[in-house]
Design a protein around this motif. Sequence first.
Motif, PDB file in Angstrom:
ATOM      1  N   LEU A 364       8.392  -4.056 -18.871  1.00 49.80           N
ATOM      2  CA  LEU A 364       7.084  -3.839 -18.259  1.00 49.80           C
ATOM      3  C   LEU A 364       6.976  -4.731 -17.031  1.00 49.80           C
ATOM      4  O   LEU A 364       7.308  -5.921 -17.090  1.00 49.80           O
ATOM      5  CB  LEU A 364       5.956  -4.153 -19.243  1.00 49.80           C
ATOM      6  N   THR A 365       6.506  -4.195 -15.892  1.00 49.31           N
ATOM      7  CA  THR A 365       6.396  -4.968 -14.662  1.00 49.31           C
ATOM      8  C   THR A 365       5.060  -4.716 -13.978  1.00 49.31           C
ATOM      9  O   THR A 365       4.495  -3.615 -14.056  1.00 49.31           O
ATOM     10  CB  THR A 365       7.519  -4.626 -13.668  1.00 49.31           C
ATOM     11  N   ILE A 366       4.572  -5.755 -13.295  1.00 46.86           N
ATOM     12  CA  ILE A 366       3.381  -5.661 -12.452  1.00 46.86           C
ATOM     13  C   ILE A 366       3.721  -6.302 -11.113  1.00 46.86           C
ATOM     14  O   ILE A 366       4.231  -7.424 -11.069  1.00 46.86           O
ATOM     15  CB  ILE A 366       2.165  -6.362 -13.091  1.00 46.86           C
ATOM     16  N   THR A 367       3.453  -5.597 -10.024  1.00 51.29           N
ATOM     17  CA  THR A 367       3.773  -6.076  -8.678  1.00 51.29           C
ATOM     18  C   THR A 367       2.518  -6.071  -7.826  1.00 51.29           C
ATOM     19  O   THR A 367       1.808  -5.056  -7.747  1.00 51.29           O
ATOM     20  CB  THR A 367       4.833  -5.179  -8.014  1.00 51.29           C
ATOM     21  N   TYR A 368       2.264  -7.218  -7.171  1.00 53.04           N
ATOM     22  CA  TYR A 368       1.154  -7.305  -6.218  1.00 53.04           C
ATOM     23  C   TYR A 368       1.722  -7.554  -4.833  1.00 53.04           C
ATOM     24  O   TYR A 368       2.549  -8.448  -4.634  1.00 53.04           O
ATOM     25  CB  TYR A 368       0.193  -8.434  -6.578  1.00 53.04           C
ATOM     26  N   THR A 369       1.278  -6.753  -3.857  1.00 57.14           N
ATOM     27  CA  THR A 369       1.680  -6.926  -2.464  1.00 57.14           C
ATOM     28  C   THR A 369       0.441  -7.062  -1.601  1.00 57.14           C
ATOM     29  O   THR A 369      -0.457  -6.212  -1.639  1.00 57.14           O
ATOM     30  CB  THR A 369       2.517  -5.726  -1.973  1.00 57.14           C
ATOM     31  N   ASP A 370       0.382  -8.144  -0.828  1.00 53.52           N
ATOM     32  CA  ASP A 370      -0.764  -8.413   0.035  1.00 53.52           C
ATOM     33  C   ASP A 370      -0.796  -7.429   1.197  1.00 53.52           C
ATOM     34  O   ASP A 370       0.152  -6.665   1.427  1.00 53.52           O
ATOM     35  CB  ASP A 370      -0.670  -9.854   0.545  1.00 53.52           C
ATOM     36  N   GLU A 371      -1.880  -7.443   1.958  1.00 57.94           N
ATOM     37  CA  GLU A 371      -2.001  -6.544   3.104  1.00 57.94           C
ATOM     38  C   GLU A 371      -0.859  -6.784   4.091  1.00 57.94           C
ATOM     39  O   GLU A 371      -0.335  -7.894   4.207  1.00 57.94           O
ATOM     40  CB  GLU A 371      -3.351  -6.731   3.785  1.00 57.94           C
ATOM     41  N   ILE A 372      -0.477  -5.722   4.806  1.00 55.41           N
ATOM     42  CA  ILE A 372       0.693  -5.754   5.684  1.00 55.41           C
ATOM     43  C   ILE A 372       0.264  -5.436   7.114  1.00 55.41           C
ATOM     44  O   ILE A 372      -0.331  -4.382   7.357  1.00 55.41           O
ATOM     45  CB  ILE A 372       1.746  -4.727   5.225  1.00 55.41           C
ATOM     46  N   PRO A 373       0.554  -6.324   8.080  1.00 57.76           N
ATOM     47  CA  PRO A 373       0.257  -5.997   9.483  1.00 57.76           C
ATOM     48  C   PRO A 373       1.171  -4.879   9.977  1.00 57.76           C
ATOM     49  O   PRO A 373       2.383  -4.922   9.795  1.00 57.76           O
ATOM     50  CB  PRO A 373       0.532  -7.317  10.222  1.00 57.76           C
ATOM     51  N   LEU A 374       0.571  -3.872  10.603  1.00 57.22           N
ATOM     52  CA  LEU A 374       1.319  -2.687  11.010  1.00 57.22           C
ATOM     53  C   LEU A 374       1.639  -2.647  12.501  1.00 57.22           C
ATOM     54  O   LEU A 374       2.388  -1.781  12.940  1.00 57.22           O
ATOM     55  CB  LEU A 374       0.553  -1.425  10.613  1.00 57.22           C
ATOM     56  N   ASN A 375       1.057  -3.557  13.266  1.00 54.32           N
ATOM     57  CA  ASN A 375       1.424  -3.638  14.683  1.00 54.32           C
ATOM     58  C   ASN A 375       1.453  -5.101  15.109  1.00 54.32           C
ATOM     59  O   ASN A 375       0.898  -5.980  14.446  1.00 54.32           O
ATOM     60  CB  ASN A 375       0.466  -2.816  15.554  1.00 54.32           C
ATOM     61  N   ASP A 376       2.121  -5.360  16.225  1.00 53.19           N
ATOM     62  CA  ASP A 376       2.286  -6.738  16.685  1.00 53.19           C
ATOM     63  C   ASP A 376       0.959  -7.381  17.052  1.00 53.19           C
ATOM     64  O   ASP A 376       0.819  -8.608  16.986  1.00 53.19           O
ATOM     65  CB  ASP A 376       3.229  -6.773  17.888  1.00 53.19           C
ATOM     66  N   ALA A 377      -0.023  -6.568  17.447  1.00 53.32           N
ATOM     67  CA  ALA A 377      -1.331  -7.105  17.817  1.00 53.32           C
ATOM     68  C   ALA A 377      -2.168  -7.500  16.606  1.00 53.32           C
ATOM     69  O   ALA A 377      -3.213  -8.149  16.753  1.00 53.32           O
ATOM     70  CB  ALA A 377      -2.085  -6.068  18.653  1.00 53.32           C
ATOM     71  N   ASN A 378      -1.720  -7.127  15.406  1.00 56.31           N
ATOM     72  CA  ASN A 378      -2.446  -7.432  14.161  1.00 56.31           C
ATOM     73  C   ASN A 378      -3.842  -6.829  14.153  1.00 56.31           C
ATOM     74  O   ASN A 378      -4.796  -7.416  13.612  1.00 56.31           O
ATOM     75  CB  ASN A 378      -2.547  -8.948  13.938  1.00 56.31           C
ATOM     76  N   THR A 379      -3.986  -5.635  14.731  1.00 52.79           N
ATOM     77  CA  THR A 379      -5.282  -4.952  14.720  1.00 52.79           C
ATOM     78  C   THR A 379      -5.393  -3.928  13.602  1.00 52.79           C
ATOM     79  O   THR A 379      -6.494  -3.454  13.301  1.00 52.79           O
ATOM     80  CB  THR A 379      -5.535  -4.254  16.069  1.00 52.79           C
ATOM     81  N   VAL A 380      -4.261  -3.583  12.978  1.00 49.64           N
ATOM     82  CA  VAL A 380      -4.257  -2.598  11.892  1.00 49.64           C
ATOM     83  C   VAL A 380      -3.416  -3.151  10.744  1.00 49.64           C
ATOM     84  O   VAL A 380      -2.312  -3.654  10.959  1.00 49.64           O
ATOM     85  CB  VAL A 380      -3.685  -1.243  12.346  1.00 49.64           C
ATOM     86  N   PHE A 381      -3.945  -3.049   9.515  1.00 50.13           N
ATOM     87  CA  PHE A 381      -3.249  -3.536   8.327  1.00 50.13           C
ATOM     88  C   PHE A 381      -3.239  -2.452   7.251  1.00 50.13           C
ATOM     89  O   PHE A 381      -4.189  -1.673   7.125  1.00 50.13           O
ATOM     90  CB  PHE A 381      -3.957  -4.776   7.749  1.00 50.13           C
ATOM     91  N   ALA A 382      -2.151  -2.401   6.503  1.00 48.96           N
ATOM     92  CA  ALA A 382      -2.128  -1.596   5.283  1.00 48.96           C
ATOM     93  C   ALA A 382      -2.753  -2.411   4.166  1.00 48.96           C
ATOM     94  O   ALA A 382      -2.500  -3.618   4.040  1.00 48.96           O
ATOM     95  CB  ALA A 382      -0.696  -1.222   4.925  1.00 48.96           C
ATOM     96  N   ASP A 383      -3.574  -1.774   3.342  1.00 48.01           N
ATOM     97  CA  ASP A 383      -4.295  -2.486   2.283  1.00 48.01           C
ATOM     98  C   ASP A 383      -3.336  -3.057   1.245  1.00 48.01           C
ATOM     99  O   ASP A 383      -2.240  -2.528   1.013  1.00 48.01           O
ATOM    100  CB  ASP A 383      -5.276  -1.547   1.587  1.00 48.01           C
ATOM    101  N   ALA A 384      -3.773  -4.145   0.615  1.00 49.75           N
ATOM    102  CA  ALA A 384      -3.025  -4.710  -0.512  1.00 49.75           C
ATOM    103  C   ALA A 384      -3.028  -3.722  -1.676  1.00 49.75           C
ATOM    104  O   ALA A 384      -3.925  -2.865  -1.788  1.00 49.75           O
ATOM    105  CB  ALA A 384      -3.653  -6.031  -0.944  1.00 49.75           C
ATOM    106  N   TYR A 385      -2.021  -3.833  -2.536  1.00 50.99           N
ATOM    107  CA  TYR A 385      -1.970  -2.910  -3.672  1.00 50.99           C
ATOM    108  C   TYR A 385      -1.325  -3.578  -4.879  1.00 50.99           C
ATOM    109  O   TYR A 385      -0.579  -4.557  -4.763  1.00 50.99           O
ATOM    110  CB  TYR A 385      -1.227  -1.624  -3.304  1.00 50.99           C
ATOM    111  N   LEU A 386      -1.669  -3.046  -6.054  1.00 50.98           N
ATOM    112  CA  LEU A 386      -1.156  -3.537  -7.335  1.00 50.98           C
ATOM    113  C   LEU A 386      -0.483  -2.380  -8.056  1.00 50.98           C
ATOM    114  O   LEU A 386      -1.097  -1.334  -8.268  1.00 50.98           O
ATOM    115  CB  LEU A 386      -2.293  -4.097  -8.190  1.00 50.98           C
ATOM    116  N   LEU A 387       0.788  -2.555  -8.419  1.00 53.84           N
ATOM    117  CA  LEU A 387       1.546  -1.512  -9.094  1.00 53.84           C
ATOM    118  C   LEU A 387       1.952  -1.961 -10.483  1.00 53.84           C
ATOM    119  O   LEU A 387       2.336  -3.120 -10.692  1.00 53.84           O
ATOM    120  CB  LEU A 387       2.811  -1.166  -8.294  1.00 53.84           C
TER     121      LEU A 387
END
Length: 456
Positions: A364-387
């Motif tokens: 059984l596994t649980i993985t948490y990944t924090d938000e991810i910057p999607l451009n160098d300007a850091n104006t857009v991020f992918a949301d954090a998620y829990l799997l």
Amino acid sequence: LLYSDLAYQTPGGITKVQYDENPALARQPGGPFPGAIDQKTAIYNKSFFAGLSHEYQWNEKWSNRTGIYGAFTQFENPFINNYEKRIEQSFGGRTNFQYEFSKGKWNVGAELQHGFSPISVYDNNAGITGDLQNSDEVTSDASFVFSQIEFFILKNFSLTAGASLNFFSIRYVRLSDVPPFIQRKKIDPVISPRVALLKKLSDHISLYGSISRGFAPPTVAELYPSTSTFNNDLNPEEGINFEIGGRSTMLNNRLVFDVTAYSFHLNETITVRRNDAGNDYFVNAGKTSQRGLEFQGSWQSSHLPRNLISNFKIWSALSLNHYRFADYVQDTVEFSNNKLTGVPSVVSVSGIDLSTKLGIYTNLTITYTDEIPLNDANTVFADAYLLAGGRIGYRNTFRKKFSLDIFAGIDNALNEPYSLGNDLNAFGGRYFNAAAPRNFYAGFTAGFDFGRRKYE
């Protein structure tokens, strides 16, 4: 020996608005470019790999391990604005001589890698090849020689010191030009040293520190990306890494902790860009500072019902990443001190492993990944998620020769919506690629041990 045959559709990136409204969308038509469904964008990849290794012990002190390999890949990629067909052929080898002495060991050896890829790019007429756009050949050679020595210098102290001398060259030919256009890129030999010192404080606690200098030439995929243009201006990455860490065991080795802290300073960092058609290309983004803290811990029970459970283990791993652009200006835009594109600040993975004497096991596994910057300007991020995921199976060995493992599992058990394989620095805000919702898998592995016959 390994053979794989992969075929999958590539929907391409969608915008944040499209992702929120319907994450199942493929890339939509825009401007002069059709959509992913219209162009039947996909990846078709057939690969064959073969390798052979040999170990030989001359005496108690001298030994050798040598390996050779060959690989062949047939790759096709109908994309938005082209249809690429590529054949990748490569071979290589590595040899390592080891000499053991009373207080340590010495290794010396070399490795060689050679690759040759004819590449043809056509118009994509809804998943069918059209007129030829260009025909190219890319030949790459990478090699290095290395030496490393490990020995005890004082009581409970051990030192590791080594270095490699690295060579890299690439040749590009555009056959569709008349006369053919030829470019070469050869990188001056680079020395990469490493020194590490380990102190054993007790039978259960040890500390270490290391300093190393790294070198990474651009890959063929970075020098010749999906824009089908050879980038002769791309420079290799070079950096220096400082690392300290420790390991501790307790409760008769049932409780184990590993902690590592590092500070990595990288020059000529290679980052990805995407043009309006979605083709990627790569640029050197100046300096980056990559600092991190990694922790791993596990506990394994020894008080188990002897007639049923053979192993019960709880484990966890945590990575804290402080990755920043240190000196990066694109045109007149300042990106220094921004978060490094595509790297989450926190990643945590935890799990439980259970095995029984009957051969039944579960993970059984649980993985948490924090938000991810999607451009160098850091104006857009992918949301954090829990799997959350799990796997159950049965493994056993019959007559000490035949092994069998049958398993089934579930991924994304919580049906978490998240974006994976994001298109970093995408044109037009098309950053997002929705990952699969709750999904299941099953499989098996089987093996046979031929054993070894000894002769007097």
